[in-house]
Write an enzyme that holds these catalytic residues in place. Structure first.
Site, mmCIF file in Angstrom:
data_model
loop_
_atom_site.group_PDB
_atom_site.id
_atom_site.type_symbol
_atom_site.label_atom_id
_atom_site.label_comp_id
_atom_site.label_asym_id
_atom_site.label_seq_id
_atom_site.Cartn_x
_atom_site.Cartn_y
_atom_site.Cartn_z
ATOM 1 N N GLN A 180 0.801 -1.220 0.000
ATOM 2 C CA GLN A 180 0.000 0.000 0.000
ATOM 3 C C GLN A 180 0.834 1.271 0.000
ATOM 4 O O GLN A 180 0.309 2.343 -0.305
ATOM 5 C CB GLN A 180 -0.944 0.012 1.204
ATOM 6 C CG GLN A 180 -2.008 -1.066 1.189
ATOM 7 C CD GLN A 180 -3.039 -0.863 0.099
ATOM 8 O OE1 GLN A 180 -3.152 0.204 -0.489
ATOM 9 N NE2 GLN A 180 -3.815 -1.903 -0.178
ATOM 10 N N CYS A 326 -9.413 -9.310 0.305
ATOM 11 C CA CYS A 326 -9.127 -10.746 0.440
ATOM 12 C C CYS A 326 -10.096 -11.434 1.384
ATOM 13 O O CYS A 326 -10.197 -12.658 1.387
ATOM 14 C CB CYS A 326 -7.698 -10.955 0.938
ATOM 15 S SG CYS A 326 -7.379 -10.232 2.554
#
Length: 377
Positions: A180, A326
């Site tokens: 990220q 996820c």
């Protein structure tokens, strides 16, 4: 028009990156391993250029970049690939955090099952791991420290540089999941960061490609062993034909991230200000340390608004998430917010909003109007 605000799940493809991907998919389609003709030579050159571009983004050497399918594979290669060498050296203590992505948590769980001793660090409500938390746990048996750069659910930035500096002189390898933060936030250039995992599709590049930066200490590479065998590509650490079009796209995305980092940050700060100003009139709680977070992410609970109900109300206005991609397909409370000590009712209400420099101004009046019937003071 629905505004896409789920960029922590995946970012839009930067147009210039798309052009590079198409070129090496449709026109320059040679195999980088082909040594007998110009198609292979041009493919090899494109890979070399991309290796330089990725390395430059974190002040590494091009020879320290190993191309993978993304940060999940890179995390596995970094953690599980070290296991045998750490056992041989008696370095069977691992330090990590309860905030990590599943792609770090689960490989470390496997190490624990194989006899490694693991210290799992937890933050406070600020969602941040502090350097002294990590450094106080380091011992002569510590072989691996794995701390993420930017949290994917809250956007909170961990003090990676301070941790790296504190580890100087220690044997432990420092691994950072930078999916990220790569190309978006500073903190990855220290030579004491041994292993950095990145993903192309988090930095406006294509899906299916990433890299593991494996820095040398002096002349010594991290003692990684491959998870797969069957070819000599990527110094034998990642066998298989290189996806030149994806690698070239990752390289271009890395180059653009460095070249335009500040203007992208300014634009994302504008969106963040618009968002926080827009929700100021309704009862809410922002999760995580807003003074140490990226400009692209806010995790917020709107009081009284169950996240699932809020997503229904916001459909057609914005595309957002109630957790990491996820796990959100099978909804469960965020392990990140749980580790932070967020109350259950706030976890039930939490929504992750994430954007990019390519995102239009969010329609805040429409967002608040859609949520208001669910809210309570």
């Amino acid at each position: 028009m629905t505004i896409y605000m789920d960029c922590n799940a995946t970012t839009p493809l930067e147009p210039a990156v798309g052009a590079v991907v198409r070129r090496y998919l449709e026109e320059e389609y040679g195999n980088a391993g082909s040594r007998t003709h110009e198609f292979g030579a041009r493919a090899k050159s494109a890979v070399a250029t991309a290796r330089n571009q990725v390395a430059a983004a974190v002040s590494a050497e091009p020879t320290e970049v190993v191309f993978t399918s993304g940060a999940t594979e890179s995390n596995n290669l970094a953690i599980l690939g070290l296991a045998d060498a750490l056992k041989e050296r008696g370095l069977t203590h691992v330090i990590s955090t309860a905030l990590e992505h599943k792609a770090v948590l689960e490989p470390i769980d496997r190490l624990e099952a194989e006899g490694f001793r693991v210290d799992w660090l937890t933050p406070g409500l600020d969602g941040r791991i502090h350097a002294d938390q990590v450094l106080q746990r380091v011992s002569a048996e510590t072989g691996l420290v794995s701390v993420m750069h930017v949290n994917n659910e809250t956007g909170v930035v961990n003090p990676i540089e301070a941790i790296a500096e504190g580890l100087r002189g220690q044997q432990a390898f420092l691994h950072v999941d930078a999916a990220q933060g790569f190309g978006k936030a500073p903190g990855l250039t220290s030579a004491r960061i041994d292993l950095i995992s990145i993903s192309g599709h988090k930095v406006y590049g294509p899906k299916g490609v990433g890299a593991l930066v494996a820095r040398r200490r002096g002349l010594q590479r991290p003692p990684l062993r491959p998870l797969m065998v069957g070819g000599g590509q990527e110094r034998g650490l990642r066998p298989g034909t290189l996806p030149v079009h994806l690698i070239a796209g990752l390289g271009e995305a890395s180059r653009l991230a460095v070249a335009h980092r500040e203007e992208r940050r300014v634009r994302c700060e504008e969106i963040k200000h618009l968002f926080l100003s827009g929700i100021a009139s309704v009862p809410h709680t922002v999760h995580g340390d807003t003074e140490h977070s990226v400009a692209t992410t806010v995790n917020v609970s709107f009081h009284g608004a169950d996240a699932e109900a809020a997503l229904v109300c916001l459909k057609g206005i914005v595309a957002i998430s109630n957790g990491a991609a996820c796990t959100s397909s099978a909804y469960q409370y965020s392990h990140v917010l749980k580790a932070m000590g967020v109350p259950e009712k706030r976890m039930r209400e939490s929504l992750r909003w994430s954007w990019s420099h390519l995102t239009p101004d969010p329609p805040m009046q429409a967002i608040v109007a859609a949520l208001r019937p669910l809210l309570r003071g």
